[in-house]
Scaffold this motif. Structure first.
Motif, PDB file in Angstrom:
ATOM      1  N   HIS A  31     -78.503  -2.516  41.206  1.00 19.74           N
ATOM      2  CA  HIS A  31     -79.531  -1.803  42.781  1.00 19.74           C
ATOM      3  C   HIS A  31     -80.915  -1.796  41.837  1.00 19.74           C
ATOM      4  O   HIS A  31     -81.219  -0.989  42.031  1.00 19.74           O
ATOM      5  CB  HIS A  31     -78.858  -0.764  42.838  1.00 19.74           C
ATOM      6  N   LYS A  32     -81.337  -2.803  41.177  1.00 21.53           N
ATOM      7  CA  LYS A  32     -82.827  -3.059  41.386  1.00 21.53           C
ATOM      8  C   LYS A  32     -83.724  -2.781  42.471  1.00 21.53           C
ATOM      9  O   LYS A  32     -83.534  -3.632  43.075  1.00 21.53           O
ATOM     10  CB  LYS A  32     -83.092  -3.906  40.449  1.00 21.53           C
ATOM     11  N   VAL A  38     -91.695   0.320  46.885  1.00 22.76           N
ATOM     12  CA  VAL A  38     -90.498   0.636  47.126  1.00 22.76           C
ATOM     13  C   VAL A  38     -90.344   1.712  47.084  1.00 22.76           C
ATOM     14  O   VAL A  38     -89.510   1.635  45.902  1.00 22.76           O
ATOM     15  CB  VAL A  38     -89.290  -0.015  47.558  1.00 22.76           C
ATOM     16  N   LEU A  39     -89.868   3.003  47.410  1.00 20.54           N
ATOM     17  CA  LEU A  39     -89.877   4.664  47.719  1.00 20.54           C
ATOM     18  C   LEU A  39     -88.177   4.484  46.840  1.00 20.54           C
ATOM     19  O   LEU A  39     -86.989   4.177  48.301  1.00 20.54           O
ATOM     20  CB  LEU A  39     -89.835   5.795  48.811  1.00 20.54           C
ATOM     21  N   LEU A  40     -87.662   5.404  46.061  1.00 24.10           N
ATOM     22  CA  LEU A  40     -86.045   5.310  46.226  1.00 24.10           C
ATOM     23  C   LEU A  40     -85.013   5.939  47.291  1.00 24.10           C
ATOM     24  O   LEU A  40     -84.373   4.672  47.650  1.00 24.10           O
ATOM     25  CB  LEU A  40     -85.781   6.871  45.410  1.00 24.10           C
ATOM     26  N   HIS A  41     -85.492   6.308  48.600  1.00 22.94           N
ATOM     27  CA  HIS A  41     -84.950   6.737  49.066  1.00 22.94           C
ATOM     28  C   HIS A  41     -84.751   5.663  50.270  1.00 22.94           C
ATOM     29  O   HIS A  41     -84.139   5.734  50.868  1.00 22.94           O
ATOM     30  CB  HIS A  41     -84.974   8.572  49.993  1.00 22.94           C
ATOM     31  N   GLU A  42     -86.068   4.905  50.593  1.00 20.50           N
ATOM     32  CA  GLU A  42     -85.888   3.448  51.333  1.00 20.50           C
ATOM     33  C   GLU A  42     -85.113   2.448  50.951  1.00 20.50           C
ATOM     34  O   GLU A  42     -85.383   1.458  51.708  1.00 20.50           O
ATOM     35  CB  GLU A  42     -87.486   3.318  51.197  1.00 20.50           C
ATOM     36  N   ALA A  51     -79.956   8.803  51.386  1.00 18.92           N
ATOM     37  CA  ALA A  51     -81.533   8.489  51.485  1.00 18.92           C
ATOM     38  C   ALA A  51     -81.845   9.865  51.535  1.00 18.92           C
ATOM     39  O   ALA A  51     -82.858   9.947  51.250  1.00 18.92           O
ATOM     40  CB  ALA A  51     -81.812   7.721  52.406  1.00 18.92           C
ATOM     41  N   ALA A  52     -81.290  10.495  52.975  1.00 18.10           N
ATOM     42  CA  ALA A  52     -82.149  11.766  52.861  1.00 18.10           C
ATOM     43  C   ALA A  52     -81.745  12.957  52.135  1.00 18.10           C
ATOM     44  O   ALA A  52     -82.588  13.951  51.726  1.00 18.10           O
ATOM     45  CB  ALA A  52     -81.646  12.569  54.510  1.00 18.10           C
ATOM     46  N   PHE A  53     -81.000  13.424  51.870  1.00 23.18           N
ATOM     47  CA  PHE A  53     -80.159  13.803  50.066  1.00 23.18           C
ATOM     48  C   PHE A  53     -81.591  13.333  48.372  1.00 23.18           C
ATOM     49  O   PHE A  53     -82.258  14.065  48.564  1.00 23.18           O
ATOM     50  CB  PHE A  53     -79.298  13.502  49.957  1.00 23.18           C
ATOM     51  N   LEU A  54     -81.862  12.360  48.971  1.00 24.98           N
ATOM     52  CA  LEU A  54     -82.761  11.789  47.941  1.00 24.98           C
ATOM     53  C   LEU A  54     -84.374  12.608  48.262  1.00 24.98           C
ATOM     54  O   LEU A  54     -84.766  12.716  46.849  1.00 24.98           O
ATOM     55  CB  LEU A  54     -82.654   9.822  47.542  1.00 24.98           C
ATOM     56  N   ARG A  55     -84.439  11.561  48.996  1.00 27.18           N
ATOM     57  CA  ARG A  55     -85.701  11.747  49.464  1.00 27.18           C
ATOM     58  C   ARG A  55     -86.379  13.390  49.651  1.00 27.18           C
ATOM     59  O   ARG A  55     -87.054  13.921  49.717  1.00 27.18           O
ATOM     60  CB  ARG A  55     -85.811  11.842  51.430  1.00 27.18           C
ATOM     61  N   ASP A  69     -85.931  11.297  39.798  1.00 28.67           N
ATOM     62  CA  ASP A  69     -86.683  11.341  38.973  1.00 28.67           C
ATOM     63  C   ASP A  69     -86.038   9.937  38.046  1.00 28.67           C
ATOM     64  O   ASP A  69     -85.940   8.705  38.025  1.00 28.67           O
ATOM     65  CB  ASP A  69     -87.474  11.593  38.720  1.00 28.67           C
ATOM     66  N   GLU A  70     -84.626  10.375  37.909  1.00 32.13           N
ATOM     67  CA  GLU A  70     -84.361   9.880  36.414  1.00 32.13           C
ATOM     68  C   GLU A  70     -83.290   8.236  36.812  1.00 32.13           C
ATOM     69  O   GLU A  70     -83.679   7.709  36.244  1.00 32.13           O
ATOM     70  CB  GLU A  70     -83.017  10.672  35.756  1.00 32.13           C
ATOM     71  N   LEU A  71     -83.281   8.685  37.980  1.00 36.02           N
ATOM     72  CA  LEU A  71     -82.395   7.773  39.039  1.00 36.02           C
ATOM     73  C   LEU A  71     -83.907   6.552  39.378  1.00 36.02           C
ATOM     74  O   LEU A  71     -82.977   5.120  39.102  1.00 36.02           O
ATOM     75  CB  LEU A  71     -81.715   8.399  39.975  1.00 36.02           C
ATOM     76  N   ASN A  72     -84.420   6.943  39.872  1.00 35.44           N
ATOM     77  CA  ASN A  72     -85.169   6.252  40.026  1.00 35.44           C
ATOM     78  C   ASN A  72     -86.614   5.482  39.023  1.00 35.44           C
ATOM     79  O   ASN A  72     -86.170   3.975  39.419  1.00 35.44           O
ATOM     80  CB  ASN A  72     -86.861   7.490  41.243  1.00 35.44           C
ATOM     81  N   ASN A  73     -86.385   5.885  37.642  1.00 38.51           N
ATOM     82  CA  ASN A  73     -86.903   5.303  37.284  1.00 38.51           C
ATOM     83  C   ASN A  73     -85.966   4.691  36.621  1.00 38.51           C
ATOM     84  O   ASN A  73     -86.689   3.188  35.928  1.00 38.51           O
ATOM     85  CB  ASN A  73     -87.052   6.219  35.604  1.00 38.51           C
TER      86      ASN A  73
END
Length: 77
Positions: A31-32, A38-42, A51-55, A69-73
């Protein structure tokens, strides 16, 4: 009050996803997010509540923000 430890595994559990080390690695590898635009929650692979939780975690600088943030990176690497 939520006193649980906020780890990547706990985040995956919170999102309703398999949370073993192997499952997390597989998720990240499949899931790269190749664009920094592209923002993580998008990302298209989240359902609406995920998505709402992450946002909200990032927007509200919640206790989950650091691990989100770690997941996003990881997904943008």
């Amino acid at each position: 009050m939520d006193t649980s430890v906020h780890t990547l595994s706990a985040l995956f559990e919170q999102l309703g996803l398999a949370s073993s080390h192997e499952a997390i690695e597989q998720f990240i590898n499949t899931h790269k997010l190749f664009s920094d635009d592209v923002l993580l929650h998008e990302a298209s692979f989240w359902n609406d509540s995920q998505a709402a939780f992450l946002r909200d975690a990032i927007t509200n600088d919640s206790d989950w923000a650091e691990v989100v943030d770690e997941l996003n990176n990881s997904l943008h690497a």
